[in-house]
Scaffold this active site. Sequence first.
Site, PDB file in Angstrom:
ATOM      1  N   LYS A 268       0.972  -1.428  -0.003  1.00 52.39           N
ATOM      2  CA  LYS A 268      -0.028   0.417  -0.149  1.00 52.39           C
ATOM      3  C   LYS A 268       1.265   1.219  -0.515  1.00 52.39           C
ATOM      4  O   LYS A 268       1.843   1.706   0.831  1.00 52.39           O
ATOM      5  CB  LYS A 268      -0.989   0.009   0.955  1.00 52.39           C
ATOM      6  CG  LYS A 268      -1.951   1.810   0.913  1.00 52.39           C
ATOM      7  CD  LYS A 268      -2.885   1.256   2.797  1.00 52.39           C
ATOM      8  CE  LYS A 268      -3.386   2.387   2.971  1.00 52.39           C
ATOM      9  NZ  LYS A 268      -4.533   2.570   4.186  1.00 52.39           N
ATOM     10  N   ASP A 273      -2.843   9.569   3.614  1.00 56.89           N
ATOM     11  CA  ASP A 273      -4.043  10.254   3.663  1.00 56.89           C
ATOM     12  C   ASP A 273      -4.592  10.552   4.742  1.00 56.89           C
ATOM     13  O   ASP A 273      -5.359  10.799   6.050  1.00 56.89           O
ATOM     14  CB  ASP A 273      -4.413   8.213   4.343  1.00 56.89           C
ATOM     15  CG  ASP A 273      -5.941   7.771   4.603  1.00 56.89           C
ATOM     16  OD1 ASP A 273      -6.512   8.729   4.440  1.00 56.89           O
ATOM     17  OD2 ASP A 273      -6.163   6.457   5.144  1.00 56.89           O
ATOM     18  N   LYS A 280     -10.389  12.620   8.157  1.00 60.37           N
ATOM     19  CA  LYS A 280     -10.018  12.467   9.213  1.00 60.37           C
ATOM     20  C   LYS A 280     -10.187  13.800  10.456  1.00 60.37           C
ATOM     21  O   LYS A 280      -9.909  14.539   9.826  1.00 60.37           O
ATOM     22  CB  LYS A 280      -8.850  12.103   9.154  1.00 60.37           C
ATOM     23  CG  LYS A 280      -8.380  10.078   8.463  1.00 60.37           C
ATOM     24  CD  LYS A 280      -7.118  10.044   8.704  1.00 60.37           C
ATOM     25  CE  LYS A 280      -6.840   8.551   8.143  1.00 60.37           C
ATOM     26  NZ  LYS A 280      -7.171   7.557   8.746  1.00 60.37           N
ATOM     27  N   ARG A 354      -7.970  -0.309   0.831  1.00 65.01           N
ATOM     28  CA  ARG A 354      -8.492  -1.967  -0.083  1.00 65.01           C
ATOM     29  C   ARG A 354      -8.946  -1.231  -1.218  1.00 65.01           C
ATOM     30  O   ARG A 354      -9.066  -2.167  -2.075  1.00 65.01           O
ATOM     31  CB  ARG A 354      -9.945  -1.888   1.015  1.00 65.01           C
ATOM     32  CG  ARG A 354     -11.294  -1.369   0.934  1.00 65.01           C
ATOM     33  CD  ARG A 354     -12.276  -1.111   2.145  1.00 65.01           C
ATOM     34  NE  ARG A 354     -11.269  -1.158   3.363  1.00 65.01           N
ATOM     35  CZ  ARG A 354     -11.830  -1.358   5.156  1.00 65.01           C
ATOM     36  NH1 ARG A 354     -13.411  -2.012   4.755  1.00 65.01           N
ATOM     37  NH2 ARG A 354     -11.241  -0.419   6.054  1.00 65.01           N
TER      38      ARG A 354
HETATM   39  N1  BES Z   1      -4.737   4.240   6.740  1.00 64.62           N
HETATM   40  C1  BES Z   1      -5.545   4.252   7.579  1.00 64.62           C
HETATM   41  C2  BES Z   1      -5.505   3.497   8.727  1.00 64.62           C
HETATM   42  C3  BES Z   1      -4.619   3.486  10.045  1.00 64.62           C
HETATM   43  C4  BES Z   1      -4.726   4.039  11.003  1.00 64.62           C
HETATM   44  C5  BES Z   1      -3.198   3.083  10.063  1.00 64.62           C
HETATM   45  C6  BES Z   1      -4.383   5.055  11.936  1.00 64.62           C
HETATM   46  C7  BES Z   1      -2.487   3.797  11.235  1.00 64.62           C
HETATM   47  C8  BES Z   1      -2.946   4.494  11.717  1.00 64.62           C
HETATM   48  C9  BES Z   1      -6.860   3.566   6.432  1.00 64.62           C
HETATM   49  O1  BES Z   1      -6.704   4.600   5.120  1.00 64.62           O
HETATM   50  C10 BES Z   1      -8.119   3.590   7.515  1.00 64.62           C
HETATM   51  O2  BES Z   1      -8.340   5.264   7.595  1.00 64.62           O
HETATM   52  N2  BES Z   1      -8.770   2.547   7.581  1.00 64.62           N
HETATM   53  C11 BES Z   1      -9.965   3.234   8.260  1.00 64.62           C
HETATM   54  C12 BES Z   1     -11.294   2.457   7.786  1.00 64.62           C
HETATM   55  C13 BES Z   1     -12.410   2.687   8.303  1.00 64.62           C
HETATM   56  C14 BES Z   1     -12.807   3.824   7.119  1.00 64.62           C
HETATM   57  C15 BES Z   1     -13.499   1.259   7.808  1.00 64.62           C
HETATM   58  C16 BES Z   1      -9.785   2.861   9.636  1.00 64.62           C
HETATM   59  O3  BES Z   1      -9.338   2.483  10.185  1.00 64.62           O
HETATM   60  O4  BES Z   1     -10.378   3.689  10.855  1.00 64.62           O
HETATM   61 ZN    ZN Z   2      -5.256   4.658   4.531  1.00 69.25          ZN
HETATM   62 MN    MN Z   3      -8.203   6.175   5.109  1.00 69.95          MN
END
Ligand code: BES
Ligand code: ZN
Ligand code: MN
Length: 496
Positions: A268, A273, A280, A354
């Site tokens: 990835k 992000d 976020k 994903r």
């Molecule tokens: N990159 C994030 C996951 C992440 C969060 C990595 C904190 C490292 C530290 C990923 O893209 C994400 O935002 N995932 C979400 C998914 C949700 C929206 C279903 C998450 O884990 O909150």
């Molecule tokens: Zn991410």
């Molecule tokens: Mn994300």
Amino acid sequence: MRYHIKHTNPQKQRSNCLIVGIWAGQSLSPAAEQLDQASDGYLTRLLKRGDLTGDLGQTLLLQEMPKIAAERVLLVGCGKAEEFNAAAYRKMSMKVIAALKQTGAKEAVNYLTDLVVNDQDLHWKIRQAIQITSEALYVFDQFKSNKTNGKIVLNEMIFNVTDSRSIKQADRAVVEANAIVSGMQLTKNLGNLPANVCTPTYLAKQAQDLAKKYKSITAKILEKKDMEKMGMGALLAVARGSHQPPKLIVLHYNGAAKNKKPIALVGKGVTFDSGGISLKPAAAMEEMKFDMCGAATVLGTLLAMAELKLPINVVGVIPATENLPGGNATKPGDIVTTMSGQTVEIINTDAEGRLILADALTYTEKFQPEVVIDIATLTGAVIIALGTPASGLMSNDSHLVDALKKAGDASSDRVWQLPLWDDYQEQIDSNVADISNVGVGGGKVITAACFLARFTKKLHWAHLDVAGTAFLGGKDKQATGRPVPLLVQYLLDLAK
Ligand code: BES
Ligand code: ZN
Ligand code: MN
């Protein structure tokens, strides 16, 4: 930092610093015993005075020990011999380098190789010591006006082996450790870079630089128009909100005959992000520069392959993009068609990893890989489930699971398996498209993997969720270089 192997007598060894072990209860390791005899019981007398009990991780620095050729001797507490396992050895090694850094020693001779570690051999001891030492000496000061790098004087460590027949095994450990350390350093450096420097274009340039440096590596960069031609609607949907062009980076490490099926590593590469329109919260959002650590792991692992010249083929695939909100950005509820033909309702633009992996995994089918392993900082939920000790492992192939678990244990870069049962699949059904990009209900680590599973039905595949292991958050935020040791170990095992 250079590492060597030697077979020498501690009392006669000229050195800036010897490193020797003392067990709890003040019993001497073989090297300490030799020093004690040569110095007419100096260590025995010193220990009697109670300055060192031998508890795990204690250190005591001696200067100019009588009748000993070395300038300094660093005594190290090893704890109880019967409890001296892998974790204890690692903890001790961290204390050793912390103490050594405080001295003026440019070089040191390490006799801790003579300590018996439960269930581990000499090869393991040397490799771990090198990895831990290099880890402790790593600094990321590219953006600091005051560089700390030049202030560390230690630049050489020699590991003693107790008989000359062990030299070959020990030398091999040095070669492997050096390759792993170099791979981890590349992975860390890329991870630590801010997102205004480390863009998808920058990552692509890194891949091309690797290909320039190593004859065994080739790199090909696919552009947005190529993605459009291949119908990568999911990857393109994530890239829409950004002005930085997305890249699909394809690397080949060629170590075996052309017709030998490759191992595919898919990383990835979200260089930042923000969450996109599903923005976020501001707190700790800067840590999302680390969302390309999977990509950096692929680059670091390929570098290690090229250094080790392993007789296997590896293909690295990196979907690289930013995830930003913008006038053109994907909106919650948008439906896109993936390269596989399956449609996805994007409920939450923050579940972007994903999406880009789905198209990258479909693309990987064309290499007919033996196995595919994706590496992704995919969910915050895996940090809650497993914390920092283990990466989350989910797979559709039990042999692959066994091999990765074994490699994780052997390299101290561990994984823990979570189930990928069909029972979870209905949580990502959509009422308007084939799949939803977020799961309803609990098990968010697993439903993220379930999404990927819909794109890997033709593959022997494992997914590593490294959100908790690839970087440490908070004030001392930094990339760890994981899971490079795990993957290199897995590939070393395969090449055997
Ligand atoms: N990159 C994030 C996951 C992440 C969060 C990595 C904190 C490292 C530290 C990923 O893209 C994400 O935002 N995932 C979400 C998914 C949700 C929206 C279903 C998450 O884990 O909150
Ligand atoms: Zn991410
Ligand atoms: Mn994300």
